[in-house]
Design an enzyme around this catalytic site. Sequence first.
Site, PDB file in Angstrom:
ATOM      1  CB  THR A 185      -0.856   0.000   1.283  1.00  0.00           C
ATOM      2  OG1 THR A 185      -1.756  -1.096   1.187  1.00  0.00           O
ATOM      3  CG2 THR A 185      -1.614   1.292   1.466  1.00  0.00           C
ATOM      4  N   GLY A 215      -9.994  -3.489   3.342  1.00  0.00           N
ATOM      5  CA  GLY A 215      -8.926  -3.447   4.346  1.00  0.00           C
ATOM      6  C   GLY A 215      -8.937  -2.165   5.149  1.00  0.00           C
ATOM      7  N   GLY A 237       0.360  -3.191   5.618  1.00  0.00           N
ATOM      8  CA  GLY A 237       0.458  -4.526   6.189  1.00  0.00           C
ATOM      9  C   GLY A 237      -0.919  -5.144   6.332  1.00  0.00           C
TER      10      GLY A 237
HETATM   11  N1  ASP Z   1      -3.085  -2.748   4.385  1.00  0.00           N
HETATM   12  C1  ASP Z   1      -3.496  -3.268   3.097  1.00  0.00           C
HETATM   13  C2  ASP Z   1      -4.750  -4.069   3.259  1.00  0.00           C
HETATM   14  O1  ASP Z   1      -4.883  -4.787   4.227  1.00  0.00           O
HETATM   15  C3  ASP Z   1      -2.485  -4.116   2.429  1.00  0.00           C
HETATM   16  C4  ASP Z   1      -1.069  -3.671   2.434  1.00  0.00           C
HETATM   17  O2  ASP Z   1      -0.684  -2.656   2.998  1.00  0.00           O
HETATM   18  O3  ASP Z   1      -0.272  -4.385   1.869  1.00  0.00           O
HETATM   19  O4  ASP Z   1      -5.573  -4.017   2.375  1.00  0.00           O
END
Ligand code: ASP
Length: 325
Positions: A185, A215, A237
């Site tokens: 992200t 998310g 994350g």
């Molecule tokens: N936080 C994002 C989600 O859970 C994914 C990511 O940051 O990789 O959709």
Amino acid sequence: MKRRNFIRKTGLTGLGLSMIPASYSRSSIEEFIGTEMKPVCLTTWNFHQASKKAGELLDNKISALDAVEQGVRVEEKNIQNHTVGNGGAPDRDGFVTLDASIMGPDGDCGSVAFLQDIEHPVSVARKVMESTPHKMLVGKGAYNFAVNNGFKPKDLLSAESKKKWKNWLAHKNYKPIINIENHDTIGMLCLDQKGDLAGACTTSGLAYKMHGRVGDSPIIGSGLFVDNEVGGAVATGLGEEIMKNVSSFLIVELMRQGKSPQESCEIAMNRLISKNPNYKDFQVAFLALNKKGEVGSFCIHQGFTYMKYGNSVNENFTSKSLLKN
Ligand code: ASP
């Protein structure tokens, strides 16, 4: 930022040297300069181009709100990036579904979730903020709103992402594991020349997630929070863990109580891991910026990096981590 560059850029030839204790390490100098730094742009991961774009806009006296929007759009457009916008990994049923949020210095915010076929969800989020009585639109409603406001529909599933999804379908191992590498992200925080703060966050979310899964990124307080009196925070994350703990809001509240951005990220991470004994099985990372331009970052596993643009220098830094594996 090299000490020499700092002196050159600021012109504080005599004053600057005496203000920086000789014992400061490079990173400590960076923190010290951070207290003096404005404008500044922080970006999750190694998104060089996005950071440069926003940073240069800030240098040209563009507002923090415009800079974060324009900055993250660079990655939304980038088809090589499989975790944001165009070219993002699809869900388990083959649909690219996007989440994004934006928050400005006046405390207002907008977000979209489960949005399909629109390349720039962050700009739709901004439109929600500025021209509706609402803060969040999702799915078909968000799509219709975007199209009615001039956003052109586009198929966002790239040939490469489609191929990887087909490979995944062969095993269908439905266990969304957040990679512990780069390129997730994009979350961005900017402090502009006037001293105003804004933030944005945009993602295609977990690869091969359940259809309809949303998310943390579009959830104000979870993936993003900004309070122009205090500072801002973004998260990346495993979104489910970040949402459970409303982590970005918590980080800003800790800064409000006088904690540094670094302390705030670390305390918020301790809270998060205290709620899940399996924390070693996933990655979460936080990035925070306060009103003075001071920076904090913390992650569970090693490997999270962030970009900092300040004094016209665009650099990648390695975050401190909980685990030293
Ligand atoms: N936080 C994002 C989600 O859970 C994914 C990511 O940051 O990789 O959709």
